[in-house]
Design a protein around this motif. Sequence first.
Motif, PDB file in Angstrom:
ATOM      1  N   GLN A   4       9.108  14.057  21.461  1.00  0.00           N
ATOM      2  CA  GLN A   4       7.713  13.997  21.024  1.00  0.00           C
ATOM      3  C   GLN A   4       7.480  12.812  20.095  1.00  0.00           C
ATOM      4  O   GLN A   4       8.226  12.591  19.155  1.00  0.00           O
ATOM      5  N   ALA A   6       4.103  10.274  18.280  1.00  0.00           N
ATOM      6  CA  ALA A   6       2.668  10.209  17.984  1.00  0.00           C
ATOM      7  C   ALA A   6       2.256   8.753  18.133  1.00  0.00           C
ATOM      8  O   ALA A   6       2.614   7.905  17.315  1.00  0.00           O
ATOM      9  N   ALA A 175      -6.759   6.281  19.825  1.00  0.00           N
ATOM     10  CA  ALA A 175      -6.487   7.436  18.968  1.00  0.00           C
ATOM     11  C   ALA A 175      -5.008   7.805  19.055  1.00  0.00           C
ATOM     12  O   ALA A 175      -4.426   7.786  20.139  1.00  0.00           O
ATOM     13  N   VAL A 176      -4.421   8.117  17.896  1.00  0.00           N
ATOM     14  CA  VAL A 176      -3.028   8.564  17.865  1.00  0.00           C
ATOM     15  C   VAL A 176      -2.998  10.062  18.134  1.00  0.00           C
ATOM     16  O   VAL A 176      -3.738  10.824  17.510  1.00  0.00           O
ATOM     17  N   GLU A 177      -2.168  10.462  19.083  1.00  0.00           N
ATOM     18  CA  GLU A 177      -1.981  11.883  19.389  1.00  0.00           C
ATOM     19  C   GLU A 177      -0.498  12.132  19.642  1.00  0.00           C
ATOM     20  O   GLU A 177       0.239  11.208  19.975  1.00  0.00           O
ATOM     21  N   ASN A 178      -0.106  13.391  19.541  1.00  0.00           N
ATOM     22  CA  ASN A 178       1.251  13.757  19.947  1.00  0.00           C
ATOM     23  C   ASN A 178       1.362  13.727  21.459  1.00  0.00           C
ATOM     24  O   ASN A 178       0.453  14.172  22.154  1.00  0.00           O
TER      25      ASN A 178
ATOM     26  N   GLY B  25      -1.211  10.955  10.120  1.00  0.00           N
ATOM     27  CA  GLY B  25      -1.048  11.625  11.411  1.00  0.00           C
ATOM     28  C   GLY B  25       0.398  11.609  11.872  1.00  0.00           C
ATOM     29  O   GLY B  25       0.941  12.636  12.305  1.00  0.00           O
ATOM     30  N   LYS B  26       1.044  10.456  11.754  1.00  0.00           N
ATOM     31  CA  LYS B  26       2.431  10.352  12.227  1.00  0.00           C
ATOM     32  C   LYS B  26       3.366  11.226  11.400  1.00  0.00           C
ATOM     33  O   LYS B  26       4.278  11.859  11.942  1.00  0.00           O
ATOM     34  N   SER B  29       2.776  14.791  12.291  1.00  0.00           N
ATOM     35  CA  SER B  29       3.389  15.037  13.602  1.00  0.00           C
ATOM     36  C   SER B  29       4.878  15.319  13.457  1.00  0.00           C
ATOM     37  O   SER B  29       5.424  16.237  14.071  1.00  0.00           O
ATOM     38  N   LYS B  33       3.280  19.341  13.210  1.00  0.00           N
ATOM     39  CA  LYS B  33       1.860  19.658  13.407  1.00  0.00           C
ATOM     40  C   LYS B  33       1.328  18.946  14.657  1.00  0.00           C
ATOM     41  O   LYS B  33       1.845  17.907  15.072  1.00  0.00           O
ATOM     42  N   ASN B  34       0.256  19.510  15.198  1.00  0.00           N
ATOM     43  CA  ASN B  34      -0.515  18.778  16.198  1.00  0.00           C
ATOM     44  C   ASN B  34      -1.496  17.896  15.453  1.00  0.00           C
ATOM     45  O   ASN B  34      -2.117  18.339  14.479  1.00  0.00           O
ATOM     46  N   ILE B  35      -1.641  16.662  15.889  1.00  0.00           N
ATOM     47  CA  ILE B  35      -2.433  15.703  15.106  1.00  0.00           C
ATOM     48  C   ILE B  35      -3.322  14.833  15.982  1.00  0.00           C
ATOM     49  O   ILE B  35      -3.051  14.617  17.159  1.00  0.00           O
ATOM     50  N   GLN B  36      -4.367  14.326  15.358  1.00  0.00           N
ATOM     51  CA  GLN B  36      -5.105  13.182  15.893  1.00  0.00           C
ATOM     52  C   GLN B  36      -5.375  12.244  14.725  1.00  0.00           C
ATOM     53  O   GLN B  36      -5.619  12.708  13.606  1.00  0.00           O
TER      54      GLN B  36
END
Lengths: 393, 190
Positions: A4, A6, A175-178, B25-26, B29, B33-36
């Motif tokens: 995983q 991000a 956008a940064v997402e996992n 966010g990073k 993460s 956690k789930n992040i945006q």
Amino acid sequence: MSNQVALTGNEAIANAMRQINPDVVAAYPITPQTEIVQIFSQFVADGEVDTDFVTVESEHSAMSASVGASASGARAMTATAANGLALMWEILYIAASTRLPIVMPVVNRALSGPINIHCDHSDSMGARDSGWIQLYAENAQEAYDNTIQAFKIGEHEDVKLPVMVNMDGFIISHAVENFNILADEDVQEFIGEYNPEHTLLDAENPITVGPIDLQDYYFEHKRQQSEAVKHAKKVVAEVAEEYNELTGRGFSYFEEYKLDDAEVGIVALGSTTGTAKAAVDNLRDEGIKAGLLKLRLYRPFPAEEITEALSNLKVLAVLDRAETFSDTGGPVFADIRSALYNADSEIEAVNYIYGLGGRDTQVDEIEAVYKDLQDILESGEVEERVQYLGVRE
Amino acid sequence: MATLTEIRWHGRGGQGSKTASILLGKVASKTGKNIQAFPEYGPERMGAPVLAFNRISENELTVHCQVTEPSIVVVLDPTLLEVVDVTEGVPEDGTIIVNTNKSPGKIKEKLDFAGEVFTVDANEISTYELGAPFPNTPMLGALIKATGILEFEDFKVQIKKEFEKKFASKPEVIEGNMNCIDRAYQEVRN
């Protein structure tokens, strides 16, 4: 094995390209796609890929260089958005009809004018009849997964077609997402080696690419192209299944979200489908039987499978992030209504054009669409077939 | 922590509000956690008011609309209070953290905001630690203290790793940035 991380959507696609390690990438910048080729150029400079990185002077040249490379037997990629895609127009059709499995991420952005850099689907929807396979993504994970699967679909011996991997501009690209990234070796093993049947560089078996094709054979070649598109549907499903075995993720043509017992439903594609899931959850809490069908494969259009999945619905809204100016609704709506007609369906279907030029679409706005569908369900009457969601009038 | 936390960053172009949201966010993460993390979508504008956003959640995040009702707001530049309504959409039990040398009481009065207001002089901290005002990293420390959205020791371990990647070509600034976070964590007040 996966891991995983991000990252932004653009970083996700650039990393998929690194793992694919294409032979040729033709690069030309355009917002919001620029980062993809910029990040990839760093991978080239750092020696992480073996790619010939061709910086061209326009998108027309980017697609032309991709055609040349692909006809030579190379795995070729480029990436673009909006007006860049429009400038490729002539060559898009040539790539498809020459049966070249080029892969191109398109970071969806509104087509000018008025000039705008934000997300809608007017760029790729305009290219829906160009002969390219089109995949759409809800988020960075799906954009990454679709990029990995694209060569395997396009290069299949029964297909040999280019693949457009669509991702919403800014909303996903920036956008940064996992998301889960595969191990490099798993990607290589999944996509395998590319051994094209015919190439320009095979001196033992010389071929001509792109000759004039008049009344005597043009039609037969277009007919073969139609057949290839038909085959693509089967191959998209096979590749998705294989990818699912590797990753535990994904679906072939569309994702069904709480659709089984739904009475009111939405069909949409792109990032807003994620927002729609939140709306469905809220409405389910209120006892409203709401559901969602999120399209992944738009070209070819899996009409029968879609109508089968929608068959329990009573009222349906199709959300389109592009206008056709036909005065009969958006492009996805036209396809869905045609599919419902073929299936003798009695589902009442309406259309909402939304999100043009990056206009934000909130959860409560999608809930309001479902409430409209509830009204239609109760009254049995459709007042307006095509509406505009979130616009000032 | 609430299931979903939404954060809005106010800064001026060049102050690092986007970087702060991405770093947060990073790090979140990495702690599972789930992040945006995303900036206000638009052209780069040095010095102009800009926004960045975070969503941090225990559950999967699927929404891709803008953040309109953040429970936490971080203001990187005190002069923004004169030109932007930083309280817009913030619920009455929300938290606003401002980089300023003024007291929380004064800012709370100025904003006419019912929720919690924290202040910290991030410009002074970063000027001392880094030689120039880079308010974004101290404000991360202040945010963690004021809201408790992440465990501070976990946060420090992970943000140091992010700094080591981000500043691979100038590792001499890592320690100063870590000091900024530590000091703002200690000095932020409400």
